[in-house]
Write an enzyme that holds these catalytic residues in place. Structure first.
Site, PDB file in Angstrom:
ATOM      1  N   HIS A  32      41.360  48.295  39.635  1.00 26.66           N
ATOM      2  CA  HIS A  32      42.523  47.864  39.764  1.00 26.66           C
ATOM      3  C   HIS A  32      43.942  48.716  40.062  1.00 26.66           C
ATOM      4  CE1 HIS A  32      42.034  43.513  39.203  1.00 26.66           C
ATOM      5  NE2 HIS A  32      41.448  43.656  38.181  1.00 26.66           N
ATOM      6  N   CYS A  67      37.497  38.035  37.218  1.00 26.62           N
ATOM      7  CA  CYS A  67      38.707  38.692  37.204  1.00 26.62           C
ATOM      8  C   CYS A  67      39.823  37.946  36.776  1.00 26.62           C
ATOM      9  CB  CYS A  67      38.922  39.558  38.350  1.00 26.62           C
ATOM     10  SG  CYS A  67      40.459  40.431  38.525  1.00 26.62           S
ATOM     11  N   LEU A  68      40.693  38.310  35.710  1.00 21.94           N
ATOM     12  CA  LEU A  68      41.683  37.247  35.564  1.00 21.94           C
ATOM     13  C   LEU A  68      42.874  36.910  36.739  1.00 21.94           C
ATOM     14  CD1 LEU A  68      42.499  38.470  31.861  1.00 21.94           C
ATOM     15  CD2 LEU A  68      41.162  36.612  32.600  1.00 21.94           C
ATOM     16  N   GLY A  89      39.315  42.738  29.916  1.00 24.25           N
ATOM     17  CA  GLY A  89      39.871  43.807  30.434  1.00 24.25           C
ATOM     18  C   GLY A  89      40.951  43.300  31.167  1.00 24.25           C
ATOM     19  N   GLN A  97      47.980  44.177  37.176  1.00 21.10           N
ATOM     20  CA  GLN A  97      47.818  42.873  36.776  1.00 21.10           C
ATOM     21  C   GLN A  97      48.922  41.915  36.241  1.00 21.10           C
ATOM     22  OE1 GLN A  97      43.378  43.375  35.397  1.00 21.10           O
ATOM     23  NE2 GLN A  97      43.254  41.280  36.458  1.00 21.10           N
ATOM     24  N   HIS A 114      35.530  48.329  36.569  1.00 19.12           N
ATOM     25  CA  HIS A 114      36.605  47.231  37.013  1.00 19.12           C
ATOM     26  C   HIS A 114      37.955  47.231  37.033  1.00 19.12           C
ATOM     27  CE1 HIS A 114      37.229  42.718  37.953  1.00 19.12           C
ATOM     28  NE2 HIS A 114      38.335  43.139  37.527  1.00 19.12           N
ATOM     29  N   GLU A 115      38.598  47.769  35.620  1.00 22.67           N
ATOM     30  CA  GLU A 115      39.753  48.061  35.554  1.00 22.67           C
ATOM     31  C   GLU A 115      40.456  48.952  36.210  1.00 22.67           C
ATOM     32  OE1 GLU A 115      41.240  45.627  34.247  1.00 22.67           O
ATOM     33  OE2 GLU A 115      39.023  44.551  33.584  1.00 22.67           O
TER      34      GLU A 115
HETATM   35 NI    NI Z   1      40.011  42.090  37.330  1.00 24.89          NI
END
Ligand code: NI
Length: 189
Positions: free
Chosen positions: A152, A106-107, A51, A56, A148-149
């Site tokens: 953000h 998380c990226l 995701g 991000q 999660h997304e």
């Molecule tokens: Ni993340």
């Protein structure tokens, strides 16, 4: 298509609430929005991740991309694999108060994993890249990645939701956590 630079924790863009994407009523999704979505999917697959949210990649729009790979779909409660796709101006609501702990990465926080409580089942909705309304229910990995997304978009990182920092670990050290560590915690409430 392009692979975009991913903002890492500490960059202020991750702590700004994202703005709704402007969409004309029944109008097409603007090419610039569709291009960003395609680039976000390419970036997510390259990372690799399951995701990615627009903040991000340094864009303050309410748009996410996600997928559920075969190996991450639990099969329980209809948690099935999902192709990579974008969701514009997404919203969700829990279908019950029940929360479950699960490991997340998380990226924007590379190399770490943490145990995070999320609603077990949700309903979510938004627009796809054709401008059509999408509405689905989700459980398992599918429900977790959406929550999660969407965090953000509201300037929240998974670390903010962790009740126990003892369950924050470098990915390489996850071997020290027993497979049922999360279940025991759940039982302990
Ligand atoms: Ni993340």
């Amino acid at each position: 298509m392009a692979i975009l630079k991913i903002a890492r924790m500490g960059h202020p863009v991750l702590r700004r609430v994202a703005e709704p994407v402007e969409v004309a009523p029944n109008g097409p999704i603007k090419p610039v929005v569709r291009q960003l979505a395609h680039d976000m999917i390419e970036t997510m697959l390259d990372a690799p991740g399951i995701g990615l949210a627009a903040p991000q990649v340094h864009v303050g729009w309410r748009m996410i991309v996600f997928r559920v790979p075969l190996e991450r779909a639990t099969g329980a409660d209809g948690d099935k694999p999902m192709e990579s796709q974008a969701l514009i101006n997404p919203e969700f609501e829990p279908l019950s108060d029940e929360q479950v702990l699960g490991w997340e990465g998380c990226l924007s926080i590379p190399g770490l994993r943490g145990a995070v409580p999320r609603y077990r089942s949700i309903r979510y909705w938004g627009l796809d890249l054709a401008g059509n309304r999408v509405e689905r229910t989700a459980t398992g990995t599918h429900a977790r990645v959406i929550q999660h997304e969407m965090d953000h978009l509201n300037a929240v990182l998974y670390l903010d939701r962790m009740p126990d920092m003892g369950k924050l670990t470098f990915t390489e050290e996850m071997k020290y956590f027993s497979a049922d560590a999360l279940l025991q915690d759940k039982a302990a409430g």
